[in-house]
Design an enzyme around this catalytic site. Structure first.
Site, PDB file in Angstrom:
ATOM      1  CE1 TYR A 198       7.215  -0.232   2.295  1.00  0.00           C
ATOM      2  CE2 TYR A 198       5.123   0.420   1.006  1.00  0.00           C
ATOM      3  CZ  TYR A 198       6.051  -0.551   1.563  1.00  0.00           C
ATOM      4  OH  TYR A 198       5.865  -2.054   1.101  1.00  0.00           O
ATOM      5  CG  HIS A 204      -2.004  -6.524  -1.914  1.00  0.00           C
ATOM      6  ND1 HIS A 204      -1.299  -6.493  -3.197  1.00  0.00           N
ATOM      7  CD2 HIS A 204      -2.366  -7.743  -1.299  1.00  0.00           C
ATOM      8  CE1 HIS A 204      -1.497  -8.115  -3.452  1.00  0.00           C
ATOM      9  NE2 HIS A 204      -2.171  -8.329  -2.204  1.00  0.00           N
ATOM     10  CB  CYS A 216       0.257   2.377  15.911  1.00  0.00           C
ATOM     11  SG  CYS A 216       1.408   1.825  17.171  1.00  0.00           S
ATOM     12  CB  CYS A 253       1.413   3.009  22.101  1.00  0.00           C
ATOM     13  SG  CYS A 253       1.948   2.226  20.517  1.00  0.00           S
ATOM     14  N   GLY A 269      -3.776  -6.114 -15.897  1.00  0.00           N
ATOM     15  CA  GLY A 269      -2.544  -5.323 -15.323  1.00  0.00           C
ATOM     16  C   GLY A 269      -2.078  -5.952 -14.181  1.00  0.00           C
ATOM     17  CB  THR A 270      -2.490  -8.422 -11.762  1.00  0.00           C
ATOM     18  OG1 THR A 270      -1.686  -9.491 -10.822  1.00  0.00           O
ATOM     19  CG2 THR A 270      -3.668  -9.341 -12.305  1.00  0.00           C
ATOM     20  CG  ASN A 277      -0.554  -8.656 -18.403  1.00  0.00           C
ATOM     21  OD1 ASN A 277       0.455  -8.176 -18.574  1.00  0.00           O
ATOM     22  ND2 ASN A 277      -0.844  -8.940 -16.967  1.00  0.00           N
TER      23      ASN A 277
END
Ligand code: OAD
Length: 253
Positions: free
Chosen positions: A71, A123, A131, A155, A192-193, A218
């Site tokens: 990521y 999303h 966390c 934590c 675009g999906t 698309n």
């Protein structure tokens, strides 16, 4: 074929008279900004990486460092990317229609950087870190020790990107807003999906069942006009500016 020629006059009329336009975008809208999609055969992320290993709670538990680094790599891609004419056209569309609801599956934040407001992020957003235990957003963390993922300063649990992983629930408020928009809009644009991931994939159908006109933009559809459904095989970065020109070129907002 030029994008202008793909646009059916019926779709232009539906756009001009729409009181509420709802838009669902996917990775295809960011492809022209240089950000890989997921399922495109050659260039999609899932062609090179395993979603189970890199975008799932189990993958994170198995190898949190690998997920964090993947990521971080995608965050860097996004940081170097810029909104493309498709993002900019959607930001401009808000100035022409009485109500625009922009719903995205993308986590890259490019709609916001293009000027769109109140973006519904189904999303999550790769730019936010939370966390893994508490779920709260963490603005600053320490990577000097070299341990990855970094630890939550509150934590001590691992940090993770604030994105929805396979098997996880979507943010409830975002999904509720998306369903409400799909059921109340006059025109729904799906752009675009691949329409393979639920529950986002059901939004266009919900819009049509509620009486809306639906346009699918698309690269893996055939251009056709079967009102209330329009399908346009075009790049969003070309088609969306052409659509705004066709609707409002002679009448500024
Ligand atoms: P996909 O990669 O599944 O689909 C991208 C779609 O965009 C494909 O149908 C392409 O043909 C199309 N496309 C590519 N370039 C385009 C362009 N320039 N203009 C228009 N269309 C173009 O990506 P998504 O449908 O967004 O979920 O994937 C949905 C979700 O699956 C993602 O949000 C992600 C993934 O797993 C999570 O991360 C939770």
């Amino acid at each position: 074929m030029s994008a202008d020629l793909l646009i059916d006059p019926g779709l232009v009329a539906a756009l001009r008279r729409a009181r509420h336009v709802a838009v669902l975008t996917g990775a295809g809208v960011s492809a022209e900004s240089g950000i890989p999609t997921f399922r495109d055969a050659q260039t999609g992320l899932w062609a090179s990486f395993s979603p189970e290993d890199l975008a799932s709670p189990a993958g994170f538990r198995r190898n949190p460092r690998r997920v964090w680094e993947w990521y971080a790599w995608r965050r860097e891609l996004v940081a170097q990317a810029a909104p493309n004419p498709g993002h900019l056209a959607l930001a401009e569309l808000a100035r022409y229609v009485p109500q625009l609801t922009l719903i995205t599956q993308n986590v890259d934040g490019l709609h916001q950087r293009a000027g769109s407001e109140a973006v519904i992020e189904l999303h999550g957003n790769i730019g936010r870190v939370v966390c893994a235990e508490e779920g709260g957003v963490v603005e600053q963390w320490d990577e000097s020790g070299g341990e990855l993922p970094p630890r939550c300063p509150r934590c001590g649990a691992h940090l993770r990107p604030d994105v929805v992983w396979f098997g996880e629930l979507l943010p409830e408020a975002a999904m509720a807003a998306a369903w409400a928009a799909a059921r109340s809009c006059d025109l729904f644009l799906s752009i675009g999906t691949s329409g393979l991931v639920e529950p986002a994939a059901s939004l266009p159908r919900a819009a049509m069942q509620a009486g809306a006109t639906v346009a699918v933009i698309n690269l893996d559809v055939t251009t056709a006009a079967r009102p209330p459904l329009y399908t346009l095989n075009a790049r969003s970065g070309e088609l969306l500016p052409a659509l705004l020109r066709a609707a409002w070129d002679d009448t500024p907002p």
